[in-house]
Design a protein around this motif. Structure first.
Motif, PDB file in Angstrom:
ATOM      1  N   GLU A  36      92.792   7.060   9.393  1.00 21.17           N
ATOM      2  CA  GLU A  36      92.344   5.925  10.118  1.00 21.17           C
ATOM      3  C   GLU A  36      92.999   4.530   9.652  1.00 21.17           C
ATOM      4  O   GLU A  36      93.180   3.880  10.346  1.00 21.17           O
ATOM      5  CB  GLU A  36      90.901   5.804   9.391  1.00 21.17           C
ATOM      6  N   TRP A  37      93.607   4.535   8.316  1.00 20.29           N
ATOM      7  CA  TRP A  37      94.085   3.125   7.885  1.00 20.29           C
ATOM      8  C   TRP A  37      95.615   3.222   8.595  1.00 20.29           C
ATOM      9  O   TRP A  37      96.217   2.321   8.991  1.00 20.29           O
ATOM     10  CB  TRP A  37      94.382   3.224   6.414  1.00 20.29           C
ATOM     11  N   ILE A  38      96.282   4.278   8.918  1.00 27.41           N
ATOM     12  CA  ILE A  38      97.535   4.191   9.230  1.00 27.41           C
ATOM     13  C   ILE A  38      97.653   4.046  11.012  1.00 27.41           C
ATOM     14  O   ILE A  38      98.528   3.186  11.514  1.00 27.41           O
ATOM     15  CB  ILE A  38      98.350   5.391   8.971  1.00 27.41           C
ATOM     16  N   PHE A  39      97.091   4.822  11.679  1.00 28.65           N
ATOM     17  CA  PHE A  39      97.089   5.111  13.295  1.00 28.65           C
ATOM     18  C   PHE A  39      96.347   3.845  13.821  1.00 28.65           C
ATOM     19  O   PHE A  39      94.957   3.791  13.595  1.00 28.65           O
ATOM     20  CB  PHE A  39      96.464   6.387  13.597  1.00 28.65           C
ATOM     21  N   ALA A  40      96.826   2.999  14.564  1.00 31.90           N
ATOM     22  CA  ALA A  40      96.291   2.091  15.248  1.00 31.90           C
ATOM     23  C   ALA A  40      96.706   1.878  16.788  1.00 31.90           C
ATOM     24  O   ALA A  40      97.851   2.516  17.033  1.00 31.90           O
ATOM     25  CB  ALA A  40      96.683   0.762  14.729  1.00 31.90           C
ATOM     26  N   GLU A  41      95.951   1.588  17.833  1.00 36.39           N
ATOM     27  CA  GLU A  41      96.403   1.738  19.177  1.00 36.39           C
ATOM     28  C   GLU A  41      97.535   0.863  19.304  1.00 36.39           C
ATOM     29  O   GLU A  41      97.864  -0.339  18.908  1.00 36.39           O
ATOM     30  CB  GLU A  41      95.250   1.008  19.850  1.00 36.39           C
ATOM     31  N   ASP A  42      98.573   1.270  20.152  1.00 32.10           N
ATOM     32  CA  ASP A  42      99.780   0.745  20.683  1.00 32.10           C
ATOM     33  C   ASP A  42     100.585   0.154  19.440  1.00 32.10           C
ATOM     34  O   ASP A  42     101.181  -0.991  19.345  1.00 32.10           O
ATOM     35  CB  ASP A  42      99.338  -0.694  21.443  1.00 32.10           C
ATOM     36  N   SER A  43     100.575   0.889  18.311  1.00 28.61           N
ATOM     37  CA  SER A  43     101.563   0.630  17.170  1.00 28.61           C
ATOM     38  C   SER A  43     102.481   1.764  16.686  1.00 28.61           C
ATOM     39  O   SER A  43     102.089   3.025  16.828  1.00 28.61           O
ATOM     40  CB  SER A  43     100.648   0.546  15.842  1.00 28.61           C
ATOM     41  N   GLU A  44     103.855   1.496  16.679  1.00 21.87           N
ATOM     42  CA  GLU A  44     104.775   2.464  16.215  1.00 21.87           C
ATOM     43  C   GLU A  44     104.654   3.181  14.957  1.00 21.87           C
ATOM     44  O   GLU A  44     104.236   2.463  13.950  1.00 21.87           O
ATOM     45  CB  GLU A  44     106.176   1.850  16.493  1.00 21.87           C
ATOM     46  N   ILE A  45     104.652   4.440  14.834  1.00 19.57           N
ATOM     47  CA  ILE A  45     104.503   5.087  13.269  1.00 19.57           C
ATOM     48  C   ILE A  45     105.809   5.175  12.805  1.00 19.57           C
ATOM     49  O   ILE A  45     106.751   5.972  13.220  1.00 19.57           O
ATOM     50  CB  ILE A  45     103.711   6.175  13.638  1.00 19.57           C
ATOM     51  N   GLY A 195      86.603   0.327  22.970  1.00 20.69           N
ATOM     52  CA  GLY A 195      87.856   1.011  22.940  1.00 20.69           C
ATOM     53  C   GLY A 195      88.157   1.522  21.462  1.00 20.69           C
ATOM     54  O   GLY A 195      88.803   2.580  20.994  1.00 20.69           O
ATOM     55  N   ASP A 196      88.334   0.511  20.561  1.00 22.81           N
ATOM     56  CA  ASP A 196      88.594   0.691  19.273  1.00 22.81           C
ATOM     57  C   ASP A 196      87.655   1.854  18.595  1.00 22.81           C
ATOM     58  O   ASP A 196      88.191   2.519  17.759  1.00 22.81           O
ATOM     59  CB  ASP A 196      88.715  -0.589  18.396  1.00 22.81           C
ATOM     60  N   ILE A 197      86.673   1.640  18.844  1.00 22.56           N
ATOM     61  CA  ILE A 197      85.341   2.604  18.174  1.00 22.56           C
ATOM     62  C   ILE A 197      86.111   4.137  18.827  1.00 22.56           C
ATOM     63  O   ILE A 197      85.981   4.836  18.059  1.00 22.56           O
ATOM     64  CB  ILE A 197      83.985   2.234  18.494  1.00 22.56           C
ATOM     65  N   VAL A 203      90.947   9.560  16.294  1.00 25.94           N
ATOM     66  CA  VAL A 203      91.979   9.820  15.160  1.00 25.94           C
ATOM     67  C   VAL A 203      90.966  10.717  14.032  1.00 25.94           C
ATOM     68  O   VAL A 203      91.712  11.695  13.475  1.00 25.94           O
ATOM     69  CB  VAL A 203      92.118   8.689  14.314  1.00 25.94           C
ATOM     70  N   ALA A 204      89.850  10.304  13.763  1.00 24.65           N
ATOM     71  CA  ALA A 204      89.339  11.132  12.676  1.00 24.65           C
ATOM     72  C   ALA A 204      88.983  12.446  12.950  1.00 24.65           C
ATOM     73  O   ALA A 204      88.834  13.236  12.337  1.00 24.65           O
ATOM     74  CB  ALA A 204      87.653  10.422  12.405  1.00 24.65           C
ATOM     75  N   ALA A 205      88.714  12.812  14.423  1.00 21.28           N
ATOM     76  CA  ALA A 205      88.366  13.941  14.831  1.00 21.28           C
ATOM     77  C   ALA A 205      89.515  14.955  14.550  1.00 21.28           C
ATOM     78  O   ALA A 205      89.603  15.969  14.267  1.00 21.28           O
ATOM     79  CB  ALA A 205      87.672  14.090  16.059  1.00 21.28           C
ATOM     80  N   VAL A 206      90.544  14.641  15.106  1.00 23.08           N
ATOM     81  CA  VAL A 206      91.925  15.244  15.210  1.00 23.08           C
ATOM     82  C   VAL A 206      92.388  15.508  13.841  1.00 23.08           C
ATOM     83  O   VAL A 206      92.604  16.516  13.486  1.00 23.08           O
ATOM     84  CB  VAL A 206      92.981  14.355  16.092  1.00 23.08           C
ATOM     85  N   MET A 207      92.192  14.367  13.228  1.00 26.45           N
ATOM     86  CA  MET A 207      92.963  14.942  11.698  1.00 26.45           C
ATOM     87  C   MET A 207      91.749  15.707  10.722  1.00 26.45           C
ATOM     88  O   MET A 207      92.383  16.553  10.086  1.00 26.45           O
ATOM     89  CB  MET A 207      92.893  13.499  10.618  1.00 26.45           C
ATOM     90  N   ALA A 208      90.407  15.492  10.895  1.00 29.02           N
ATOM     91  CA  ALA A 208      89.384  16.373  10.411  1.00 29.02           C
ATOM     92  C   ALA A 208      89.782  17.648  10.765  1.00 29.02           C
ATOM     93  O   ALA A 208      89.663  18.678   9.992  1.00 29.02           O
ATOM     94  CB  ALA A 208      88.096  15.795  10.765  1.00 29.02           C
ATOM     95  N   THR A 209      90.029  17.796  12.082  1.00 35.67           N
ATOM     96  CA  THR A 209      90.150  19.283  12.580  1.00 35.67           C
ATOM     97  C   THR A 209      91.483  19.903  12.054  1.00 35.67           C
ATOM     98  O   THR A 209      91.246  21.254  11.728  1.00 35.67           O
ATOM     99  CB  THR A 209      90.385  19.407  14.099  1.00 35.67           C
ATOM    100  N   ALA A 210      92.358  19.029  12.126  1.00 37.49           N
ATOM    101  CA  ALA A 210      93.773  19.627  11.599  1.00 37.49           C
ATOM    102  C   ALA A 210      93.791  20.164   9.990  1.00 37.49           C
ATOM    103  O   ALA A 210      93.967  21.213   9.831  1.00 37.49           O
ATOM    104  CB  ALA A 210      95.028  18.589  11.711  1.00 37.49           C
ATOM    105  N   VAL A 211      93.288  19.305   9.101  1.00 40.40           N
ATOM    106  CA  VAL A 211      92.806  19.360   7.592  1.00 40.40           C
ATOM    107  C   VAL A 211      92.061  20.576   7.377  1.00 40.40           C
ATOM    108  O   VAL A 211      92.411  21.245   6.511  1.00 40.40           O
ATOM    109  CB  VAL A 211      92.616  18.063   7.129  1.00 40.40           C
TER     110      VAL A 211
END
Length: 523
Positions: A36-45, A195-197, A203-211
């Protein structure tokens, strides 16, 4: 009998102790929070994704200690940590894929030893599919357990809050429409962006599912056991006589092709009229690799250890000769590609094609070794998988585009007119990967027009790279080293460029004039 039936009916999830489940939730939480801290909309990683992977590996070790007690799982975990370091230095899709495979295997290997790579392909695929439903199944089970322990508690609380919450919302809305003071208070409230919500929830759903899929894997250990294609396909046995005739025919045909390659490719003899070396090299490089692969499939299908063909000395000699001819064919394909590179310069895809040809040659050599030494199909699959993993790991850790750019710059500086054309557009379009090569070419340029073009392209790439490095999310260690190297060569200031009222183009330099570049750096 009744006791046995009841025990069998219990699901694995219901045998999980609440403390164990809580520990896994505690291990998952830091990874989700960091995402959640890392991934932001329209931001390069950038390199921060490597830090996220390292935290994931650490939390898997803490939340599921069994992965540290299994030797094979520890190896996969170390590999996952290695790919995390690669991602931290220079993120790329290949390192991300290999890292996911490694951490998934680290999670699954405690349930089943590693047998051979082909069986693990469907296991990993099914693990990815099953992972989508694992958190929600465990959440439903946990909710059901809480309902059983506190019957009616949540339902009664919800019923008690429905009327005051909904009624209060209705009256506040009416008062806001009737009273401008109340409406003004609502207008000054900074409501969160919808949109941010949605993005944060995704992001939380994807990461929680993967982990969660690595902390509580529920893939059947028997998955893939029935998929033993080598053993099934190898039941085909054409007989020794048919094999001798087939292999003799193939050897004659391959001999003709290899003799032509020796005469015109390896010896450097002039080709027939109307055929250039570039045509000869380009047309055959990939077709011959397909031929070698078909030959490998034929040997695998018809000549398994213990078959009637391998018991025949004539078949063994013929297949040995044929595989040696295939190795020569692969070497000729590589030489064709090298000749083509020398005529038209290096690219990342051509460099990858050379690595692929080396893998094909390795596979052929392993097939021959298996035939001569009587190795199993699992040995052959794992040996090829190991070779592929080493090559792919190296490709994920190095920048193939930068290697191609460096090769092109070296050739242009050292060979001049004798070398291939210098494609400045390619160096400009590969972004930070071409930055160091452009700086080296600019430093060696003697012609003012060429130096101006190189300075413009280098500065554009330098500015774009600096902009990416300016954000902590998009920062990478490799780009930091590139910028430091370029600034040490050319300085941090903008170069003095000629006026270009009609715009600028990258373009080709064909051929590179000897007077344009010098081996000695200009000061």
């Amino acid at each position: 009998m009744t006791t046995t039936t009841t025990t069998t009916a219990k699901t694995p999830g219901r045998r999980t102790r609440p403390g164990t489940l809580a520990m896994k939730i505690a291990a998952m939480t830091p990874v989700v929070v960091m995402a959640e801290w890392i991934f932001a909309e329209d931001s390069e990683i950038g390199g921060v994704i490597g830090l996220l992977a390292i935290v994931w590996v650490a939390m898997l070790s803490i939340g599921r200690p069994i992965v540290l007690r299994s030797r094979s799982s520890r190896i996969a975990l170390i590999a996952a940590a290695g790919y995390a370091v690669v991602l931290a230095d220079d993120p790329n899709a290949l390192a991300l894929l290999l890292g996911w495979i490694a951490i998934s295997m680290a999670a699954l290997l405690p349930r089943r030893r590693f047998d051979h790579a082909l069986r693990w392909v469907p296991r990993l695929g099914l693990h990815a599919l099953v992972a989508l439903g694992l958190p929600w199944r465990d959440l439903a089970w946990s909710a059901a357990a809480r309902r059983r322990s506190r019957r009616g508690g949540l339902r009664a609380a919800a019923a008690m809050l429905v009327v005051p919450v909904l009624g209060g919302a209705v009256f506040l809305t009416l008062f806001a429409n009737a009273n401008p003071l109340i409406a003004g208070v609502f207008e000054r409230i900074a409501w969160p962006d919808l949109g941010d919500i949605v993005w944060r929830i995704a992001v939380a759903a994807v990461m929680a599912t993967a982990v969660w899929a690595t902390l509580r894997p529920r893939l059947s250990v028997r998955t893939g056991d029935t998929l033993d294609l080598p053993a099934r396909v190898a039941q085909f046995d054409p007989g020794s006589a048919s094999l001798v005739l087939s292999l003799a025919t193939f050897n004659v045909i391959f001999t003709g092709q290899n003799v032509l390659d020796i005469l015109f490719l390896w010896s450097g003899a002039p080709l027939p009229g109307g055929v250039t070396m570039a045509d000869y090299a380009h047309r055959g490089a990939y077709a011959l690799i397909v031929t070698a692969l078909l030959a490998a499939v034929f040997v695998l299908v018809t000549l398994r250890p213990g078959s009637s063909g391998t018991a025949s000395p004539a078949v063994r000699r013929l297949v040995t000769l044929w595989i040696m001819q295939n190795l020569l064919l692969v070497a000729s394909s590589a030489l064709r590609l090298v000749d083509y590179i020398q005529a038209y310069a290096m690219t990342a895809w051509r460099l990858a094609a050379l690595a692929w040809m080396a893998l094909v040659a390795t596979g052929l050599a392993l097939i021959l070794w298996r035939l001569l030494r009587g190795r199993s199909a699992a040995w052959l699959i794992n040996a090829n998988a190991l070779a592929a993993a080493l090559v792919l790991s190296a490709a994920s850790a190095v920048d193939l585009k930068a290697m191609a750019a460096a090769w092109n710059a070296d050739v242009a500086i050292t060979q001049g007119r004798a070398g291939p054309p210098l494609d400045l557009c390619y160096l400009a379009t590969i972004g930070p990967s071409g930055l160091t090569a452009l700086a080296r070419l600019e430093r060696h340029a003697r012609n003012a027009t060429l130096r101006d073009r190189l300075a413009y392209l280098r500065w554009e790439a330098q500015v774009q790279t600096k902009a990416r490095q300016g954000g902590w999310r998009s920062w990478t260690g490799r780009n930091a080293r590139r910028l430091a190297a370029v600034e040490a060569m050319m300085g941090p200031r903008r170069p003095l460029l000629r006026a270009a009222p009609n715009g600028r183009e990258c373009g080709w330099i064909y051929p590179v004039e000897p007077a344009l570049l010098t081996k000695a750096a200009q000061r």
